[in-house]
Design an enzyme around this catalytic site. Structure first.
Site, mmCIF file in Angstrom:
data_model
loop_
_atom_site.group_PDB
_atom_site.id
_atom_site.type_symbol
_atom_site.label_atom_id
_atom_site.label_comp_id
_atom_site.label_asym_id
_atom_site.label_seq_id
_atom_site.Cartn_x
_atom_site.Cartn_y
_atom_site.Cartn_z
ATOM 1 N N GLY A 62 0.659 -1.101 -0.029
ATOM 2 C CA GLY A 62 -0.110 0.057 0.085
ATOM 3 C C GLY A 62 0.864 1.243 -0.195
ATOM 4 O O GLY A 62 1.986 1.404 -0.313
ATOM 5 N N CYS A 63 0.455 2.291 0.565
ATOM 6 C CA CYS A 63 0.856 3.561 0.791
ATOM 7 C C CYS A 63 2.409 3.323 1.258
ATOM 8 O O CYS A 63 2.338 2.764 2.467
ATOM 9 C CB CYS A 63 0.147 4.678 1.268
ATOM 10 N N PHE A 64 3.231 3.643 0.654
ATOM 11 C CA PHE A 64 4.778 3.672 1.280
ATOM 12 C C PHE A 64 4.966 4.534 2.688
ATOM 13 O O PHE A 64 5.801 3.958 3.206
ATOM 14 C CB PHE A 64 5.948 3.642 0.382
#
Length: 168
Positions: free
Chosen positions: A11-13
């Site tokens: 997902g979002c880093f």
């Protein structure tokens, strides 16, 4: 010190990086892009979905302090590996669940952990995490590095891993 590295996409880093920055034995993390077909991708370009890159985190760790298996436990405890191309409200191929392994040992360990988790029934659906050889890793723009720490926020959508380590 015995240094190793791996690359995780979940997902979002921002949240992934914050989780692994808190792990004893992790020496450094870098948010970036990997697994795509475009050289030197930018955040804006990756967000279009046409680069095939995943938002990912390069993790350098001292394997005499933390093992790859322990990192896998933290990885799986901190995202939903059963949703293809999505984590929470973030939707797109750049948010896919993927492990970009550095060697055959990491590949075998990742595949074994996926099998164990699927067999255990921990999740209501099969794990869709890709297990792929590492490719060129492009560091994200500076403003993405340690983003949550810069904002004074401990987590994004990532759960606190301290009580979430799975005992399988």
């Amino acid at each position: 010190m015995s240094m190793s590295h791996t690359i995780f996409a979940a997902g979002c880093f921002w949240g992934v990086q914050a989780v692994f920055d808190a792990v004893q034995g992790v020496v450094s993390t870098t948010a970036g892009y990997t697994g795509g077909i475009v050289e030197n991708p930018s955040y804006d370009r990756v967000c279009t979905g046409d680069t095939e890159h995943a938002e990912a985190v390069l993790i350098n760790y001292d394997d005499s302090i933390v093992s790859f298996d322990e990192l896998l436990d933290i990885y799986f405890a901190n995202h939903n590996p059963t949703t293809p191309n999505r984590q929470g409200a973030d939707i797109g191929t750049q948010y896919r669940s993927a492990i970009f392994f550095a060697d055959e040992e990491q590949e075998a360990a990742a595949l074994r952990r996926i099998r164990e988790l699927n067999d255990s029934g921990v999740y209501n659906a099969p794990i869709v995490t890709q297990v792929l050889p590492e490719t060129i890793f492009y560091p994200a723009e500076e403003y993405h590095q340690k983003y949550l720490a810069k904002k004074g926020v401990a987590t994004c959508n990532a759960k606190s891993f301290s009580s979430q380590i799975m005992d399988i």
